[in-house]
Design a protein around this motif. Sequence first.
Motif: not given
Length: 663
Positions: A542, A544, A546-551
């Motif tokens: 996984d 990702t 950290r802040e935007s939580k996007t891959h």
Amino acid sequence: MVLGVFVCATWAGESSDSDRQELEDLMSLLEAETELATRTGMNADFVPGIATILSGDDLQVRGIRTVWEALSLVPGMSLGLEMTGERQILSRGVGYGYASGNIKIMLDGVSMNSTLLATANAVLGIPVEQVERIEVIRGPGSSIYGEYAYAGVVNVITRKQGRRLYARADEAAQAGGGMIWSWSDPGRELSFSLNLTGLEGDGEGVLVEEDALYPIGQAGLSNAPGRTNEARRYKGMFADFAWRDTHVDLKLLQDDYGDLYGINHFLPPSDHRLASQTYAVSLRVEQDIPLSRELMANARLELFDHQRDRDQLYVFPASYLLDDAPVYMSQDYRERRYLAGGELHWSPEGRHRWLLGVEASQVEVEQATWDWPDLGFEIPSHWLTANIERDIWSVLVQDEIRLGEQVTLTGTLRYDDYSDAGDMLSPRLAAVWRMDHEHVLKAQYARAFRPPTFYELEYALDASLDPSEIATYELGYIFTRPSWALRLTLFQSDLDSPISFDEVSLGGYINAEDARLRGVELEYEHRLGAQLKIEANLSYVDATRRESKTHLSGGADLLGNLALLWQPRERWLGALQLRYVGERYRVDSDERSNLSDYTLIDLTLTYRGRASGLYGSAGIKNLFGQEVRYLAQRTEFGGVDLVYPQDYLRPGRRWWLTLGYRF
């Protein structure tokens, strides 16, 4: 690691006694050693971190053709492709994009990463026939190897023993061959080996229906529908000379290839031009200096010369920029690296093994020019700032502490001082607990760094570009039995200020948002009797921000390998190799759906022959003609996004053949 491959498993198969076969399997598990993790030599299961060893012989049995393809067998590693043919490696989701040098690549222990892009395309193209083994460290390795050992370390060991000739051919691709010749005089402690290879072919290319001109309404200017320019020429020479404690090795690599999909995603003419030429020359002189029973010194000098030229690279179609002619560009680049280093190995008692290392290196850019003969107006002749150079001073200290027979602690600290990128500290602390002859537990914390390359510094979006760092925590469990083995690895990596191309503005390189990787890697090997072996691995990550939580873009969450190896007769081997690559994530600014998963199945039949005489292999790649695509990178010109609508399609089903003779 792919089990069985990672331990250099030799398929003995010369006895029908299953008990003897199981014993030989166990011995191969125990005897695989690597110096990659500590530079001191240790069983691959007992080294700090997670080690993979790929045997050259086993790779041939599986139908693997190049070093690049072989790395796809390593858990967590996947392949990518740059638009003009540069090969890419992603490790645990890290490494997508142009100039994405996040893995240290070495050839017989010599670093081959260029400072221009931090890649080593020529090494990845080496045919497996020339390879003795490939050693891989998954995860950070800067505490030992410094720059670019950020997401992994790969060391390709070339063959230096035996005498053989071989010829090989790949359908609609390359044909050629090679030789290996070695000589030794044990009485004089003298040895020499020569390893040669050469391949060439026009390549059929893959059919491209639409290029970047179609989405912007300029289809009339396009060469599509048409085929990619997949022409390739490859040459390699590896020479090694040893006399007593003195060792000299010389490597010459030439990797020429066509411009595939085109530098701006405009499909080039399929005229089989070798638009890119890469040359790599390395020379190392090394001296071992025994000082006492407990003390050993080593000194080495290295020269690395890297040249990357473009000859008539197709840039713009006719009438796109100029009224009546296409635009071609030629480009020349050359850098040279000088390195002096030494190591001191001290074992004052059975409990400690100390390592002290020092290095000093300098990289100079000797040429960085380009020529636009058809452009119609003058532009500066240099595409990099003139007189670029980088000086590096490094110090390494390591102690391996044995707490009895079962527990080993390893502490490593490396300091690197850069003339243009500041200083970096790379610590590592690892523990290995051999609970008994079946169970091993491993734990490690390590930090690594990645300085900006010359290309990234030149085309940075901001005034400054800081080095990127990664901190990784790993926990491993190994369970081995005489006929099977299981390995489980859990990891978490925190990426600070990763360097990447700005996915939004497409304007240059930036320190992107911090990211976190969490994953698991599972490996399994099992021999079912004397004739059948199963090897498999499965990895999940996984990756990702950290802040935007996007891959993170480019990588796949899920990767898997499965191999069935069958020995119907004493000297015949059959292999079925399955490779699964999960869905791959696009950049956030790309609104298209993610690239779908695929499964490849390869078949190989091998006749191993005797110690001398004929041998050969034949196989089919992509047996069922599965559609395989790599993610297309976005580019921009004049404020217009340029991208291949259908990404980078790769060839379908094809056959290959290798025939050789051992002397």
